[in-house]
Enzyme design. Sequence first.
Site, mmCIF file in Angstrom:
data_model
loop_
_atom_site.group_PDB
_atom_site.id
_atom_site.type_symbol
_atom_site.label_atom_id
_atom_site.label_comp_id
_atom_site.label_asym_id
_atom_site.label_seq_id
_atom_site.Cartn_x
_atom_site.Cartn_y
_atom_site.Cartn_z
ATOM 1 N NE ARG A 93 78.085 -12.248 -26.447
ATOM 2 C CZ ARG A 93 78.343 -12.442 -25.159
ATOM 3 N NH1 ARG A 93 78.744 -11.431 -24.415
ATOM 4 N NH2 ARG A 93 78.235 -13.640 -24.610
ATOM 5 C CG ASP A 106 76.446 -23.987 -24.337
ATOM 6 O OD1 ASP A 106 77.685 -23.883 -24.356
ATOM 7 O OD2 ASP A 106 75.679 -23.033 -24.564
#
Length: 320
Positions: free
Chosen positions: A72, A129
């Site tokens: 990230r 999702d």
Amino acid sequence: MKTIGVLTSGGDAPGMNAAIRSVVRTAHIRGLKVKGIMKGYQGLIDNEIRDLNPVDVSDIISCGGTILYTARCDAFRTPEGQRKAAETCRANGIDGVVVIGGDGSFRGAQDLSAQGINTIGVPGTIDLDIGCTDYTIGFDTAINTAVEAIDKIRDTSTSHERCSVIEVMGRNAGYIALWCGIATGAENILIPERYDGDEQKLINMVIEKRRKGKTHHIIINAEGIGHSMSMARRIEAATGIETRATILGHVQRGGSPTCKDRFYASMMGAQAVELLMEKKTNRVVAFRGGVFRDYDIGEALKMTKQIDPKHFDMSMNLSR
């Protein structure tokens, strides 16, 4: 379009390597060069880039994780970081980038596209999702890994006449919990989309099952609810039944991908290359309604996804 880059971003998912392989080999057949961008968007900022050819991706289709690594990157969230990433692409002759990851990765792809770099997203997340697609790479492997573990926990739970609270991943979505709960015959499935927080009702069900002769009890708890350890302590204190909590954790991210994940990853990776060759940008590959298609990333990020109430209701009926 002469050279494309490929990166993996966010949480790793089984099948990412299959997608990388598909991108590289599809591009090679189309006469394109491929650059592997290491550690996600951080690699673009730090210029950690390597050439990839068909031999480099031999035998990775069965491997979990990602050979490009993933990270990230807070720096990429800033306009300066995004400009630097685009400059790195241009300095390396990269005309377009395939981004394999989840919705956060797609927002990054959207930002990179705004900097003039063609980008295509490929949905890689175990959580299932992402609203625009019925399937995401890694989900099938993750649920099979979890089901195997839950089956083993049930064996020891039965032997000791215990109640077991088993926490599975999924971030704020309950797909992993629901699928695993149905597949393992769990007595209770707790998912963020439907759990009302009434723990006393859960305790009453454990007591009622024991009164009816059920000697063990499995509760599948979604990550989005969490607190499995304290939940287990409260259930034991209220029922007098030995209760153990198990958090399956990152074991669900690893392992050799299933056939289904390898297939979907290969199809999506190939389609991403084809979209770049058509000079499309800011698109995400999706599987929806039985068809592989693509959507504008902005449109895709606005799409919502809901647990099918029939599936949850069925799980409740089967656990009675």
